[in-house]
Design an enzyme around this catalytic site. Structure first.
Site, PDB file in Angstrom:
ATOM      1  N   HIS A  37       0.889  -1.083   0.096  1.00 13.66           N
ATOM      2  CA  HIS A  37       0.042   0.014  -0.149  1.00 13.66           C
ATOM      3  C   HIS A  37       0.709   1.139  -0.079  1.00 13.66           C
ATOM      4  O   HIS A  37       0.352   2.219   0.491  1.00 13.66           O
ATOM      5  CB  HIS A  37      -0.888  -0.180   1.006  1.00 13.66           C
ATOM      6  CG  HIS A  37      -2.073  -1.032   0.985  1.00 13.66           C
ATOM      7  ND1 HIS A  37      -3.197  -0.660   0.629  1.00 13.66           N
ATOM      8  CD2 HIS A  37      -2.186  -2.275   1.112  1.00 13.66           C
ATOM      9  CE1 HIS A  37      -4.152  -1.549   0.409  1.00 13.66           C
ATOM     10  NE2 HIS A  37      -3.590  -2.645   0.949  1.00 13.66           N
ATOM     11  N   THR A  38       1.969   1.208  -0.517  1.00 14.08           N
ATOM     12  CA  THR A  38       2.761   2.217  -0.880  1.00 14.08           C
ATOM     13  C   THR A  38       2.871   3.109  -1.868  1.00 14.08           C
ATOM     14  O   THR A  38       2.881   4.282  -2.191  1.00 14.08           O
ATOM     15  CB  THR A  38       4.242   2.278  -0.476  1.00 14.08           C
ATOM     16  OG1 THR A  38       4.634   1.131  -1.300  1.00 14.08           O
ATOM     17  CG2 THR A  38       4.603   1.697   0.891  1.00 14.08           C
ATOM     18  N   SER A 127      -5.108 -14.812  -8.783  1.00 16.66           N
ATOM     19  CA  SER A 127      -4.737 -15.344  -7.748  1.00 16.66           C
ATOM     20  C   SER A 127      -3.618 -14.474  -7.166  1.00 16.66           C
ATOM     21  O   SER A 127      -2.708 -14.899  -6.547  1.00 16.66           O
ATOM     22  CB  SER A 127      -4.069 -16.802  -8.039  1.00 16.66           C
ATOM     23  OG  SER A 127      -2.764 -16.735  -8.735  1.00 16.66           O
ATOM     24  N   GLY A 128      -3.678 -13.132  -7.741  1.00 16.80           N
ATOM     25  CA  GLY A 128      -2.518 -12.507  -6.915  1.00 16.80           C
ATOM     26  C   GLY A 128      -1.006 -12.137  -7.715  1.00 16.80           C
ATOM     27  O   GLY A 128      -0.257 -11.721  -7.227  1.00 16.80           O
ATOM     28  N   SER A 130      -1.137 -11.378 -11.220  1.00 12.25           N
ATOM     29  CA  SER A 130      -1.121 -10.345 -12.077  1.00 12.25           C
ATOM     30  C   SER A 130      -1.079 -10.928 -13.384  1.00 12.25           C
ATOM     31  O   SER A 130      -0.387 -10.579 -14.296  1.00 12.25           O
ATOM     32  CB  SER A 130      -0.277  -9.312 -11.955  1.00 12.25           C
ATOM     33  OG  SER A 130      -0.837  -8.122 -12.547  1.00 12.25           O
ATOM     34  N   GLU A 164      -6.527  -1.282 -18.241  1.00 14.90           N
ATOM     35  CA  GLU A 164      -7.080  -1.965 -17.100  1.00 14.90           C
ATOM     36  C   GLU A 164      -7.993  -1.014 -16.223  1.00 14.90           C
ATOM     37  O   GLU A 164      -9.122  -1.173 -16.094  1.00 14.90           O
ATOM     38  CB  GLU A 164      -5.849  -2.209 -16.169  1.00 14.90           C
ATOM     39  CG  GLU A 164      -6.458  -3.002 -14.948  1.00 14.90           C
ATOM     40  CD  GLU A 164      -5.855  -4.353 -14.598  1.00 14.90           C
ATOM     41  OE1 GLU A 164      -6.245  -5.094 -13.969  1.00 14.90           O
ATOM     42  OE2 GLU A 164      -4.717  -4.471 -15.432  1.00 14.90           O
ATOM     43  N   ASP A 176       1.861  -3.704 -11.030  1.00 14.55           N
ATOM     44  CA  ASP A 176       1.906  -4.850 -11.842  1.00 14.55           C
ATOM     45  C   ASP A 176       2.350  -4.773 -13.113  1.00 14.55           C
ATOM     46  O   ASP A 176       3.308  -5.519 -13.564  1.00 14.55           O
ATOM     47  CB  ASP A 176       0.340  -5.269 -12.070  1.00 14.55           C
ATOM     48  CG  ASP A 176      -0.286  -5.334 -10.645  1.00 14.55           C
ATOM     49  OD1 ASP A 176       0.355  -5.351  -9.571  1.00 14.55           O
ATOM     50  OD2 ASP A 176      -1.538  -5.635 -10.825  1.00 14.55           O
ATOM     51  N   TYR A 225     -10.624  -1.068   1.150  1.00 12.78           N
ATOM     52  CA  TYR A 225      -9.564  -0.475   0.500  1.00 12.78           C
ATOM     53  C   TYR A 225      -9.592   1.300   0.312  1.00 12.78           C
ATOM     54  O   TYR A 225      -8.787   1.754   0.728  1.00 12.78           O
ATOM     55  CB  TYR A 225      -9.352  -1.000  -0.751  1.00 12.78           C
ATOM     56  CG  TYR A 225      -8.377  -0.456  -1.823  1.00 12.78           C
ATOM     57  CD1 TYR A 225      -7.115  -1.037  -1.658  1.00 12.78           C
ATOM     58  CD2 TYR A 225      -8.701   0.430  -2.638  1.00 12.78           C
ATOM     59  CE1 TYR A 225      -6.146  -0.470  -2.613  1.00 12.78           C
ATOM     60  CE2 TYR A 225      -7.683   1.166  -3.497  1.00 12.78           C
ATOM     61  CZ  TYR A 225      -6.547   0.457  -3.332  1.00 12.78           C
ATOM     62  OH  TYR A 225      -5.402   0.972  -4.402  1.00 12.78           O
TER      63      TYR A 225
END
Ligand code: ADP
Ligand code: MG
Length: 391
Positions: A37-38, A127-128, A130, A164, A176, A225
């Site tokens: 989250h940076t 599934s994370g 990307s 996206e 990503d 979020y």
């Protein structure tokens, strides 16, 4: 990268379209290794391009129409090659249509050419890892080569991000796509989300990652979020008023400044702010440790990162905690943390290559004991970034 997958794609392409592709591009997925989250706080992230990715093949055809086939599911869409537009029906195609729109936008009018295209990947979807960025970036590189557009790497990443946002409807950061573009074998990618600089940092080939997808998705993710983002913005405004140097994002706040002022802030805002502020410091410390070859020290930062998620940002969940807690006690494991947005999703575990099998079994058993389901840890190595592989 799997040369076999490229061969399978080229064979499928020839079967469907009756000729060989003239251009083939490849783009990998990514893992977030440190720095959580940076990105929207204009901070730092260490990530890596992975050894799973997507190949995108195309060949010119006559006429004005384009054909696009998702090779895994053999679903086809057709559209005017000069006017790619969003589709509701074949949602997978939006990532490619948006990428084509981005390439065409950087060329003079009339540059479009008709084509047949097909893609094939080995990243598990959603599934994370990307898979969406791999698809956008491989498509963008293939279209750029096909249409003769010379697009700098950062712009390739931005085209993917815009696809996206505008076509797939996901307001993602640039991490990503940038990781997919700038990845390097045996290296992490150090991203600076203020300057948009992306640099390789050498990473020991003696270690690798186990990516553990919990398949957990906790409710209210979007709301949570947004709440985190708002807290970060409020905290940045507080520090802008409290500190005697300019603060436009939490990137500008040091850990000592946070410690000094936390008592003057609303407690929740202070705890939320601690996470990106601490993560930035850990990423900078981590880069130094990697330069000194201190893998154990780096792994400790990963555990600290997860503690920060759990205690301050509250974006972990029992499933992720199970993996990270189990990892602490497994020989050969250096560190573990949640990877990505949190509230479910995947955890990334840093492990000695010689301990991959035993660590994987121990993680599977720990997860099964606690949650009743098996996880399937995936071996991830830091790999080269996106490139044209044919044509
Ligand atoms: P992630 O990027 O974490 O894998 P996303 O939800 O962002 O998850 O992207 C997954 C979506 O991307 C899929 O639902 C699909 O629409 C599209 N996609 C990516 N790769 C492929 C592929 N090889 N075949 C079909 N669709 C794909
Ligand atoms: Mg995605």
């Amino acid at each position: 990268m799997s040369p076999d997958l490229q061969q399978v794609l080229e064979k499928k392409f020839a079967e469907k379209y009756g000729r060989e592709p003239t251009v083939v591009a490849y783009a990998p997925g990514r893992i977030e290794v440190l720095g959580n989250h940076t990105d929207y706080n204009e901070g730092y992230v260490l990530s890596a391009a992975i050894n799973h990715g997507t190949f995108f093949a195309l060949a010119p055809r006559d006429g004005a129409e384009a054909s696009l086939t998702a090779g895994d599911i053999m679903d086809e869409v057709r559209f005017p090659a000069d006017a790619p537009a969003r589709t509701e029906e074949h949602t997978w195609a939006n990532y490619v249509l948006g990428s084509l729109a981005g390439v065409l936008a950087r060329l003079p009018a009339g540059s479009a050419r008709a084509f047949d295209a097909m893609f094939l990947g080995n990243i598990p979807l959603g599934s994370g890892l990307s898979s969406s960025a791999a698809l956008e970036v491989s498509a963008t590189l293939a279209f750029a080569r096909f249409l003769g557009a010379d697009i700098p790497p950062v712009e390739v990443a931005k085209i993917g991000q815009k696809a996206e946002h505008d076509f797939a409807g996901v307001k993602c950061g640039l991490l990503d796509q940038a990781s997919s573009v700038f990845g390097r074998r045996d290296s992490l990618v150090m991203s600076d989300f203020r300057t948009l600089e992306f640099k390789p940092v050498a990473f020991s080939p003696d270690v690798c990652f186990l990516m553990c997808n919990t398949n957990a998705k906790h409710a209210l993710v979007d709301g949570a979020y947004n709440e985190r983002r708002e807290c970060c913005e409020k905290a940045a405004r507080f520090f802008a008023a409290a500190l005697d140097h300019p603060v436009s994002a939490l990137r500008d706040v040091s850990w000592n400044e946070w410690l000094e002022h936390r008592g003057e802030m609303d407690d929740l805002i202070a705890r939320r702010a601690a996470h990106p502020v601490g993560e930035d410091a850990r990423v900078l410390a981590g880069v130094e440790m990697l330069r000194e070859g201190d893998v154990a020290g780096f792994g400790k930062l990963m555990f600290e990162s997860h503690d920060s998620s759990r205690n301050y940002f509250e974006n972990s969940c029992p499933e992720l905690d199970t993996i990270v807690d189990a990892a602490q006690a497994i020989p050969g494991v250096y560190g573990a943390r949640l990877s990505g947005g949190g509230f479910g999703g995947s955890a990334v575990v840093l492990v000695d290559r010689r301990a991959v099998e035993t660590a994987s079994t121990a993680l599977r058993n720990a997860y099964k004991n606690r949650h009743g389901d098996w996880i399937d840890p995936r071996v991830i190595t830091c790999s080269d970034g996106a490139r044209v592989v044919r044509g």
